[in-house]
Design a protein around this motif. Structure first.
Motif, PDB file in Angstrom:
ATOM      1  N   CYS A  92       0.883  -1.172   0.000  1.00 24.49           N
ATOM      2  CA  CYS A  92       0.000   0.000   0.000  1.00 24.49           C
ATOM      3  C   CYS A  92       0.920   1.222   0.000  1.00 24.49           C
ATOM      4  O   CYS A  92       2.126   1.058  -0.166  1.00 24.49           O
ATOM      5  CB  CYS A  92      -0.923  -0.009   1.233  1.00 24.49           C
ATOM      6  N   HIS A  93       0.383   2.411   0.136  1.00 29.31           N
ATOM      7  CA  HIS A  93       1.281   3.558   0.255  1.00 29.31           C
ATOM      8  C   HIS A  93       0.708   4.600   1.204  1.00 29.31           C
ATOM      9  O   HIS A  93      -0.482   4.577   1.514  1.00 29.31           O
ATOM     10  CB  HIS A  93       1.619   4.158  -1.117  1.00 29.31           C
ATOM     11  N   LEU A  94       1.589   5.475   1.654  1.00 31.50           N
ATOM     12  CA  LEU A  94       1.181   6.573   2.527  1.00 31.50           C
ATOM     13  C   LEU A  94       1.000   7.805   1.663  1.00 31.50           C
ATOM     14  O   LEU A  94       1.841   8.085   0.802  1.00 31.50           O
ATOM     15  CB  LEU A  94       2.272   6.843   3.564  1.00 31.50           C
ATOM     16  N   ALA A  95      -0.080   8.519   1.886  1.00 31.99           N
ATOM     17  CA  ALA A  95      -0.345   9.676   1.032  1.00 31.99           C
ATOM     18  C   ALA A  95      -0.993  10.804   1.814  1.00 31.99           C
ATOM     19  O   ALA A  95      -1.555  10.606   2.894  1.00 31.99           O
ATOM     20  CB  ALA A  95      -1.255   9.264  -0.119  1.00 31.99           C
ATOM     21  N   VAL A  96      -0.875  11.988   1.222  1.00 34.73           N
ATOM     22  CA  VAL A  96      -1.631  13.149   1.702  1.00 34.73           C
ATOM     23  C   VAL A  96      -2.897  13.206   0.867  1.00 34.73           C
ATOM     24  O   VAL A  96      -2.846  13.044  -0.366  1.00 34.73           O
ATOM     25  CB  VAL A  96      -0.842  14.460   1.485  1.00 34.73           C
ATOM     26  N   ALA A  97      -4.038  13.409   1.510  1.00 39.08           N
ATOM     27  CA  ALA A  97      -5.295  13.517   0.769  1.00 39.08           C
ATOM     28  C   ALA A  97      -6.138  14.647   1.340  1.00 39.08           C
ATOM     29  O   ALA A  97      -5.871  15.151   2.437  1.00 39.08           O
ATOM     30  CB  ALA A  97      -6.051  12.189   0.830  1.00 39.08           C
ATOM     31  N   GLY A  98      -7.135  15.033   0.566  1.00 42.05           N
ATOM     32  CA  GLY A  98      -8.029  16.101   1.025  1.00 42.05           C
ATOM     33  C   GLY A  98      -9.222  16.221   0.094  1.00 42.05           C
ATOM     34  O   GLY A  98      -9.353  15.439  -0.865  1.00 42.05           O
ATOM     35  N   LYS A 114      -3.050   9.008  11.685  1.00 39.09           N
ATOM     36  CA  LYS A 114      -2.675   8.006  12.678  1.00 39.09           C
ATOM     37  C   LYS A 114      -1.149   7.958  12.789  1.00 39.09           C
ATOM     38  O   LYS A 114      -0.599   7.202  13.573  1.00 39.09           O
ATOM     39  CB  LYS A 114      -3.195   6.670  12.136  1.00 39.09           C
ATOM     40  N   TYR A 115      -0.462   8.732  11.917  1.00 36.61           N
ATOM     41  CA  TYR A 115       1.005   8.699  11.836  1.00 36.61           C
ATOM     42  C   TYR A 115       1.575  10.107  12.087  1.00 36.61           C
ATOM     43  O   TYR A 115       2.073  10.761  11.160  1.00 36.61           O
ATOM     44  CB  TYR A 115       1.440   8.215  10.447  1.00 36.61           C
ATOM     45  N   PRO A 116       1.511  10.600  13.342  1.00 37.57           N
ATOM     46  CA  PRO A 116       1.921  11.981  13.615  1.00 37.57           C
ATOM     47  C   PRO A 116       3.377  12.279  13.255  1.00 37.57           C
ATOM     48  O   PRO A 116       3.677  13.371  12.761  1.00 37.57           O
ATOM     49  CB  PRO A 116       1.673  12.145  15.121  1.00 37.57           C
ATOM     50  N   ASN A 117       4.282  11.347  13.477  1.00 39.91           N
ATOM     51  CA  ASN A 117       5.703  11.622  13.186  1.00 39.91           C
ATOM     52  C   ASN A 117       5.954  11.680  11.689  1.00 39.91           C
ATOM     53  O   ASN A 117       6.647  12.577  11.200  1.00 39.91           O
ATOM     54  CB  ASN A 117       6.615  10.568  13.826  1.00 39.91           C
ATOM     55  N   ILE A 118       5.390  10.735  10.949  1.00 39.17           N
ATOM     56  CA  ILE A 118       5.572  10.732   9.494  1.00 39.17           C
ATOM     57  C   ILE A 118       4.987  12.017   8.919  1.00 39.17           C
ATOM     58  O   ILE A 118       5.604  12.688   8.086  1.00 39.17           O
ATOM     59  CB  ILE A 118       4.888   9.495   8.864  1.00 39.17           C
ATOM     60  N   ALA A 119       3.804  12.388   9.393  1.00 38.31           N
ATOM     61  CA  ALA A 119       3.136  13.575   8.856  1.00 38.31           C
ATOM     62  C   ALA A 119       3.920  14.836   9.192  1.00 38.31           C
ATOM     63  O   ALA A 119       4.154  15.682   8.317  1.00 38.31           O
ATOM     64  CB  ALA A 119       1.708  13.667   9.395  1.00 38.31           C
ATOM     65  N   SER A 120       4.369  14.975  10.444  1.00 33.01           N
ATOM     66  CA  SER A 120       5.051  16.235  10.782  1.00 33.01           C
ATOM     67  C   SER A 120       6.389  16.314  10.067  1.00 33.01           C
ATOM     68  O   SER A 120       6.783  17.387   9.603  1.00 33.01           O
ATOM     69  CB  SER A 120       5.174  16.436  12.296  1.00 33.01           C
ATOM     70  N   THR A 121       7.112  15.201   9.938  1.00 33.28           N
ATOM     71  CA  THR A 121       8.377  15.225   9.191  1.00 33.28           C
ATOM     72  C   THR A 121       8.118  15.623   7.743  1.00 33.28           C
ATOM     73  O   THR A 121       8.828  16.464   7.177  1.00 33.28           O
ATOM     74  CB  THR A 121       9.053  13.831   9.224  1.00 33.28           C
ATOM     75  N   TYR A 122       7.077  15.025   7.154  1.00 32.98           N
ATOM     76  CA  TYR A 122       6.793  15.305   5.741  1.00 32.98           C
ATOM     77  C   TYR A 122       6.503  16.800   5.522  1.00 32.98           C
ATOM     78  O   TYR A 122       7.093  17.426   4.641  1.00 32.98           O
ATOM     79  CB  TYR A 122       5.615  14.452   5.249  1.00 32.98           C
ATOM     80  N   PHE A 123       5.624  17.358   6.340  1.00 27.71           N
ATOM     81  CA  PHE A 123       5.257  18.769   6.110  1.00 27.71           C
ATOM     82  C   PHE A 123       6.412  19.708   6.466  1.00 27.71           C
ATOM     83  O   PHE A 123       6.576  20.739   5.824  1.00 27.71           O
ATOM     84  CB  PHE A 123       3.963  19.117   6.863  1.00 27.71           C
ATOM     85  N   ARG A 124       7.207  19.312   7.467  1.00 30.02           N
ATOM     86  CA  ARG A 124       8.382  20.142   7.795  1.00 30.02           C
ATOM     87  C   ARG A 124       9.330  20.175   6.593  1.00 30.02           C
ATOM     88  O   ARG A 124       9.823  21.223   6.206  1.00 30.02           O
ATOM     89  CB  ARG A 124       9.089  19.581   9.039  1.00 30.02           C
ATOM     90  N   GLU A 125       9.553  18.995   5.984  1.00 25.86           N
ATOM     91  CA  GLU A 125      10.445  18.937   4.817  1.00 25.86           C
ATOM     92  C   GLU A 125       9.911  19.754   3.635  1.00 25.86           C
ATOM     93  O   GLU A 125      10.660  20.210   2.794  1.00 25.86           O
ATOM     94  CB  GLU A 125      10.684  17.483   4.404  1.00 25.86           C
ATOM     95  N   GLN A 126       8.575  19.884   3.591  1.00 26.29           N
ATOM     96  CA  GLN A 126       7.979  20.700   2.525  1.00 26.29           C
ATOM     97  C   GLN A 126       8.009  22.187   2.878  1.00 26.29           C
ATOM     98  O   GLN A 126       7.519  23.016   2.115  1.00 26.29           O
ATOM     99  CB  GLN A 126       6.495  20.329   2.301  1.00 26.29           C
ATOM    100  N   GLY A 127       8.488  22.498   4.071  1.00 29.01           N
ATOM    101  CA  GLY A 127       8.528  23.884   4.527  1.00 29.01           C
ATOM    102  C   GLY A 127       7.162  24.404   4.951  1.00 29.01           C
ATOM    103  O   GLY A 127       6.945  25.619   4.990  1.00 29.01           O
ATOM    104  N   GLU A 128       6.261  23.497   5.281  1.00 34.28           N
ATOM    105  CA  GLU A 128       4.911  23.931   5.701  1.00 34.28           C
ATOM    106  C   GLU A 128       4.725  23.655   7.180  1.00 34.28           C
ATOM    107  O   GLU A 128       5.000  22.541   7.654  1.00 34.28           O
ATOM    108  CB  GLU A 128       3.849  23.147   4.910  1.00 34.28           C
TER     109      GLU A 128
END
Ligand SMILES: Nc1ncnc2c1ncn2[C@@H]1O[C@H](COP(=O)(O)OP(=O)(O)OP(=O)(O)O)[C@@H](O)[C@H]1O
Ligand SMILES: O=P(O)(O)OC[C@H]1O[C@H](OP(=O)(O)OP(=O)(O)O)[C@H](O)[C@@H]1O
Length: 207
Positions: A92-98, A114-128
């Motif tokens: 499967c894969h992890l994705a951002v959706a909306g 359900k994945y707070p660390n993955i999500a915060s790392t991802y958005f931090r890397e995007q500069g958001e």
């Protein structure tokens, strides 16, 4: 005797199928029982059945030598286990959706997951800079009722997103299940563990 922590739930049947293809003879308890510890003395193996997120904990603490865990779970928390083999199951894969067309709230963008660390790392890397809201399930509900602008979640068939009118916006990571090992146990039982790895590697489904 090797102790293997198996994830109950959707990975379980595929993991059992893989072990059987590798010629491990597993009793009918693997198909129908509610037992949480299953001994297979003929194979010199003991299996413990745990929640997917807890498998890593059993392996890290050394009460299981080996375990099977989704890459999502391994990415979410840094843990003291070695990843030995990509089993190429439960893909499967992890994705951002909306919601389609919905913009991020500029002042206080919120992301449910359900994945707070993955999500915060991802958005931090995007500069958001975003606020992470941790949920335990039904993540797709959050944008529908205004709890969050975006979600970070597992996508497999895409059906849950589709049926809730959401769209995938960004792909974060590919996910398959991995064979993990306790480092001390690997040093102690390297030979037995390598034999198991070789037997599994020979029957792993090709990507
Ligand atoms: N469609 C999917 N949705 C969620 N997880 C999936 C999917 N397809 C494969 N997986 C894998 O299965 C694992 C989750 O298994 P399962 O859904 O049985 O547990 P869960 O109920 O989400 O876990 P928990 O009980 O800890 O909430 C994930 O870690 C992931 O690696
Ligand atoms: O792309 P799909 O094939 O639709 O699969 C993805 C869905 O499956 C998982 O939820 P799950 O069924 O584990 O329920 P949950 O909401 O309780 O986590 C995941 O969190 C998605 O919601």
């Amino acid at each position: 005797m090797l102790t293997i922590a198996m994830p109950k739930g959707r990975i379980f049947d595929e993991a059992v199928g893989l072990l059987r293809r590798a010629d491990y003879v597993l009793p009918p308890e693997f198909d129908e029982s509610r037992k949480l510890v299953i001994d297979v003395p003929e194979e010199q193996m003991r299996f413990i059945l745990a929640k997917p997120m807890d498998v890593v904990t059993y392996v890290e603490h050394g009460v299981a030598d080996l375990g099977i865990a989704g890459k999502d779970v391994l990415m979410e928390e840094e843990r003291n286990v070695y990843e030995l083999l990509d089993l190429h199951i439960s893909r499967c894969h992890l994705a951002v959706a909306g919601l389609p067309g919905a913009k991020m709230n500029e002042i206080a963008p919120r992301v449910a997951t359900k994945y707070p660390n993955i999500a915060s790392t991802y958005f931090r890397e995007q500069g958001e800079q975003v606020e992470i809201i941790r949920l335990n399930g039904s993540i797709e509900l959050a944008p529908l009722i205004g709890l969050a602008d975006r979600i970070v979640d597992i996508v497999s068939t895409g059906r849950t997103l589709r049926e809730n009118g959401l769209v995938e916006l960004e792909r974060i990571a590919e996910v398959t299940s991995r064979l993990i090992v306790n480092p001390a146990s690997y040093r102690l039982n390297g030979g037995d563990i390598e034999r198991l790895v070789d037997r599994l590697a020979a029957v792993i489904p090709q990507p």
